[in-house]
Design an enzyme around this catalytic site. Sequence first.
Site, PDB file in Angstrom:
ATOM      1  N   VAL A 176     -32.808 -39.384   0.818  1.00  0.00           N
ATOM      2  CA  VAL A 176     -32.126 -40.571   0.284  1.00  0.00           C
ATOM      3  C   VAL A 176     -31.236 -41.792   0.619  1.00  0.00           C
ATOM      4  O   VAL A 176     -31.207 -42.784   0.287  1.00  0.00           O
ATOM      5  CB  VAL A 176     -31.628 -40.162  -1.012  1.00  0.00           C
ATOM      6  CG1 VAL A 176     -32.210 -38.966  -1.511  1.00  0.00           C
ATOM      7  CG2 VAL A 176     -29.741 -39.519  -0.046  1.00  0.00           C
ATOM      8  N   LYS A 218     -32.900 -32.382   8.181  1.00  0.00           N
ATOM      9  CA  LYS A 218     -33.494 -30.734   7.744  1.00  0.00           C
ATOM     10  C   LYS A 218     -34.705 -30.260   8.799  1.00  0.00           C
ATOM     11  O   LYS A 218     -34.709 -29.359   9.344  1.00  0.00           O
ATOM     12  CB  LYS A 218     -34.280 -31.476   6.481  1.00  0.00           C
ATOM     13  CG  LYS A 218     -33.094 -31.440   5.041  1.00  0.00           C
ATOM     14  CD  LYS A 218     -34.345 -31.459   3.828  1.00  0.00           C
ATOM     15  CE  LYS A 218     -33.501 -31.419   2.490  1.00  0.00           C
ATOM     16  NZ  LYS A 218     -33.774 -31.534   1.289  1.00  0.00           N
ATOM     17  N   TYR A 243     -23.303 -28.641   5.830  1.00  0.00           N
ATOM     18  CA  TYR A 243     -24.566 -29.518   5.368  1.00  0.00           C
ATOM     19  C   TYR A 243     -24.423 -30.518   4.958  1.00  0.00           C
ATOM     20  O   TYR A 243     -24.333 -32.388   5.275  1.00  0.00           O
ATOM     21  CB  TYR A 243     -24.607 -28.993   4.537  1.00  0.00           C
ATOM     22  CG  TYR A 243     -25.764 -29.807   3.450  1.00  0.00           C
ATOM     23  CD1 TYR A 243     -27.402 -28.914   4.232  1.00  0.00           C
ATOM     24  CD2 TYR A 243     -25.912 -30.390   2.048  1.00  0.00           C
ATOM     25  CE1 TYR A 243     -28.655 -29.310   4.412  1.00  0.00           C
ATOM     26  CE2 TYR A 243     -27.558 -30.952   1.763  1.00  0.00           C
ATOM     27  CZ  TYR A 243     -28.340 -30.428   2.793  1.00  0.00           C
ATOM     28  OH  TYR A 243     -29.836 -30.418   1.999  1.00  0.00           O
ATOM     29  N   TYR A 284     -40.596 -35.106  -0.378  1.00  0.00           N
ATOM     30  CA  TYR A 284     -40.303 -34.294  -1.343  1.00  0.00           C
ATOM     31  C   TYR A 284     -41.628 -34.107  -2.427  1.00  0.00           C
ATOM     32  O   TYR A 284     -42.439 -33.565  -1.868  1.00  0.00           O
ATOM     33  CB  TYR A 284     -38.822 -35.509  -2.245  1.00  0.00           C
ATOM     34  CG  TYR A 284     -38.176 -35.896  -1.483  1.00  0.00           C
ATOM     35  CD1 TYR A 284     -36.758 -34.641  -1.379  1.00  0.00           C
ATOM     36  CD2 TYR A 284     -37.677 -37.236  -1.746  1.00  0.00           C
ATOM     37  CE1 TYR A 284     -35.921 -34.733  -0.523  1.00  0.00           C
ATOM     38  CE2 TYR A 284     -36.731 -37.459  -0.695  1.00  0.00           C
ATOM     39  CZ  TYR A 284     -35.442 -36.466  -0.041  1.00  0.00           C
ATOM     40  OH  TYR A 284     -34.733 -37.198   0.415  1.00  0.00           O
ATOM     41  N   SER A 311     -32.031 -36.174   4.011  1.00  0.00           N
ATOM     42  CA  SER A 311     -32.833 -34.772   4.287  1.00  0.00           C
ATOM     43  C   SER A 311     -33.058 -34.951   5.560  1.00  0.00           C
ATOM     44  O   SER A 311     -33.945 -33.761   5.662  1.00  0.00           O
ATOM     45  CB  SER A 311     -33.684 -35.067   3.452  1.00  0.00           C
ATOM     46  OG  SER A 311     -33.201 -34.493   1.973  1.00  0.00           O
TER      47      SER A 311
END
Length: 309
Positions: A263, A68, A193, A245, A65
Site C-alpha cells: 500500500v 510478506k 510486523y 490482493y 505487504s
Amino acid sequence: MPCQSSDELNILVKEAREYTKEGKVANYIPALGRANPHDLSIAIQYPDGQCISAGDIERKISLQSISKVISLALVLMDRGSNYVFERVGMEPTGDPFNSIAKLETLSPAKPLNPMINAGALVVTHMIKGNSIEDRFQRLLSFIREMANDSTIDYCEDVAQSEFKTAYLNRALCYFLKQHHIIEEDVEKLIDLYTKQCAIEMNCLELARIGMIFAMDGVDLESGKQIIPVHISRICKTFMVTCGMYNASGEFAIKIGIPAKSGVSGGIMGAVPGKFGIGIFGPALDEKGNSVAGIKLLELLSRNYKLSMF
C-alpha cells in the site's frame, strides 16, 4: 553496474502516469499519506547485473505487504513447509487483504494464505529468534543479502505511524491467539510486523530482490543460492495467486507475471528466468494496488510478451 535510463521505459511511464489521477494515496497510514500521488518509477534488474530504469528510482519506499513474500521465504527456510502450512493455508481469497470474515467461518480458524494480513501476521510470528530485535535483524539481514545493500533499514516514522493505527491487525492477532495459531504477546508481534512493513528501499533494490525470485533463488552475480529452489517457487506461486490482493485473478489474466504489491505503491515483479521489476506509484486503486504501476506492468507485458501463461 550503474542503472541506465531507458527511452522505451520512459515512454511507457509517461503513458501510465496518466492513470495516477484515478487513485489515492494510503492516507489511513499518516506517514504514507504524504506521498506525491503523481510519482511513478520503474527499475528492471537482469541477472547479469545490467539494469534499465525510468523515473526517480532512488526514492525510498517502504515494503509494506511486499515484505510478506520475503518473510514467507525466510520462515519456510527456518521451519519447513509442513510446519508453516499447518498454520496458514494455500488458497486465494476474494476478500480484502485485512478481512477477518473467513477466520470466523473456517475450521480450523487459520488464515487462507500468507499474503493477506492475517496470514502474514502468522508468518511473522514464526520468524525464529530470541527477541523481537533478534527476529527483526534476521529478516533485515536476509533482505540486505537479497538486495545486495547492507545499508537497508526501516523507517521509524512509518513504523510508528502504522503501530499507532494497527487496530484491525490487532483484532486479527487476538482472534488468532484465541484459536492458538498465535502464541506470543500481541503488542510485541505488532511491533515486529510494523517494523517489517516499514523496511524501505528504492526501486532498483526492489527489482534486485524480484530478480532473485525470478532466478529460482539464485544470485547469479555472486553465484549463491540465497533461497532454495522449491521455496522460491512456492513464493512465486503465491505471488501469482494472491500477490495483488483480491485483484490477483484479473492481474494474472491481463499481465501474467508473479508480483506482489504494497500500500506504499510499491510492486515487486519476478519474470521467471528473465528479470526482476521494482515499481513505485503511490496512487492506489480501491483494492490497494498502484493504479499506474499496474497499467505500466500491463503495457510491459503486452509489448514484450512477458505473461507466463
